[in-house]
Design an enzyme around this catalytic site. Structure first.
Site, short mmCIF file in Angstrom:
data_model
loop_
_atom_site.label_atom_id
_atom_site.label_comp_id
_atom_site.label_asym_id
_atom_site.label_seq_id
_atom_site.Cartn_x
_atom_site.Cartn_y
_atom_site.Cartn_z
N ASP A 199 48.50 46.84 37.04
CA ASP A 199 49.89 46.66 36.61
C ASP A 199 50.04 45.63 35.50
O ASP A 199 51.10 45.03 35.33
CB ASP A 199 50.78 46.27 37.79
CG ASP A 199 50.41 44.91 38.37
OD1 ASP A 199 49.28 44.45 38.15
OD2 ASP A 199 51.26 44.31 39.05
N GLU A 200 48.98 45.42 34.71
CA GLU A 200 49.00 44.33 33.74
C GLU A 200 48.15 44.71 32.54
O GLU A 200 47.09 45.32 32.68
CB GLU A 200 48.46 43.07 34.41
CG GLU A 200 48.43 41.84 33.54
CD GLU A 200 47.77 40.67 34.25
OE1 GLU A 200 47.76 39.57 33.67
OE2 GLU A 200 47.25 40.84 35.39
#
Length: 393
Positions: free
Chosen positions: A106-107
């Site tokens: 998620d990054e």
């Protein structure tokens, strides 16, 4: 002044697992939510900001989270659902720029310089990205923008939750001066204690500290790294070819396990799970890693590099079993087991492994069956007669 001098963006989804669950269950919105292993030895994987305000954070034992937040909503993680959301997220990012460097599920870092003909500024790009993510995924995202990567990451942290922050060119040192040195990339507990002993608490104080004196206390390489960061310097570029360097699985058991049969079954189940993840990633690796954590929290790791790529259970299990045999576990209960592979070859791994042998043909058939019917459609015989050990992995 060129607005695209601040070309690096760091995008970080906010409490990703929690927000995916909230998207699918509106009753979770506005209440403290914790995602993690729900057994007595589970740990927190993600906590909502409402839960964080009560002192709950990632990697905290679930038992401690329940003590601090007895009225919270506790959910078991659904990794397939989170992975699907992640794939859609990165598909959106790829539509903006090919210069995307994934850091986790998620990054990511992004280089926005190539969008100068389409947007007035990187800030406008970030606004558009966050809007697309909100519209298509119904999820919040925080973005930081700066002239170098580590500052972009610091800015995204300041922007949370669900925000956007730009560190304008020429304001980098002013931004850094008010930050604690703990915020700098690579500063761990040991370095933090050393700096505190020198009276250095802020980045501004670090910049003013004599470099030679700093070298005597932390070493030449660490001192050079810290001085560069204190001056806002970071030569790294976005690595769009960055691939996963390892694939691993682990299980924390509800009660310590012991005895050859229980341990071997648990280890075999982990190898089966690992093989499934490698198959879905179309990857194989050369180095097999084993992690064993005992009941007293002592952790032992072992690894070995194989002559050929390994990906199937039948290839990983004998290596992992041999590694475990080298661990002194006599009379000691085991709290956690983990197995992983590094030295990955991705996508072409299947072709590299197929050598025309019957074993390779069998592996190919098993992969096709699992692709259609799931990982448990083909199990090692030892796992098929009864379910594996209770685990919160």
């Amino acid at each position: 002044m060129d607005p695209f001098a601040t070309r690096f963006a760091h995008l970080d989804m906010d409490a990703f697992y929690v927000e995916v669950e909230r998207r699918d269950d509106p009753t979770l919105v506005g209440v403290p939510v914790v995602v993690g292993g729900l057994g007595g030895r589970g740990v927190v994987a993600s906590a909502s900001y409402e839960a964080r305000r009560r002192g709950v954070h990632s990697a905290m034992p679930i038992s401690e989270a329940r003590r601090r937040l007895p009225a919270g909503r506790y959910l078991a993680p659904d990794m397939e659902k989170y992975s699907a959301a992640s794939r859609r997220l990165f598909a959106i990012l790829d539509e903006f720029t090919p210069f995307v460097e994934p850091l986790s599920i998620d990054e990511a870092f992004l280089d926005l310089a190539g969008l100068r003909l389409h947007y007035a500024s990187p800030y406008d790009v970030a606004v558009a990205m966050r809007r697309r993510i909100r519209e298509e995924l119904a999820l919040p995202a925080s973005v930081g923008i700066a002239a170098v990567k580590f500052l972009a990451k610091m800015a995204s942290k300041q922007a949370k939750p669900d925000g956007l922050m730009l560190i304008e060119e020429g304001t980098e040192l002013a931004f850094l001066d008010r930050m604690g040195v703990a915020e700098l990339w690579g500063v761990g507990d040991v370095t933090l204690r050393t700096l505190a002993g020198l009276g250095i608490e802020t980045v501004g104080q670090l910049r003013e500290y004599p470099a030679q004196s700093l070298q005597r206390h932390v070493g030449n390489a660490a001192a050079a790294h810290l001085v560069a960061l204190a001056h806002g310097e970071d030569p790294r570029q976005v690595d769009r070819h960055r691939d996963a360097k390892s694939v691993s699985v682990e299980s924390t058991f509800a009660a310590d396990i012991s005895g050859a049969d229980a341990v071997e079954r648990a280890l075999l189940a982990l190898c089966h799970r690992l093989a499934g993840r490698l198959r879905r990633a179309r990857a194989a690796g050369r180095t097999v890693n084993l992690k064993v954590r005992f009941g007293d929290f002592t952790t032992v790791t072992r690894s070995v590099t194989c002559q050929q790529l390994v990906a199937d259970t039948a290839e990983i299990w004998p290596v992992a079993s041999e590694l475990f045999a080298k661990v002194d576990s006599a009379g000691r209960g085991i709290r956690l087991l983990g197995v992983g592979v590094t030295g990955l070859a991705v996508e072409e791994a299947t072709q590299l492994m197929l050598d025309g042998s019957d074993r390779a043909a069998l592996a190919e058939v098993k992969a096709e069956v699992k692709e259609r019917f799931g990982d448990d459609a083909v199990l090692p015989a030892r796992l098929a007669d009864r379910s594996g050990p209770d685990a919160n992995g």
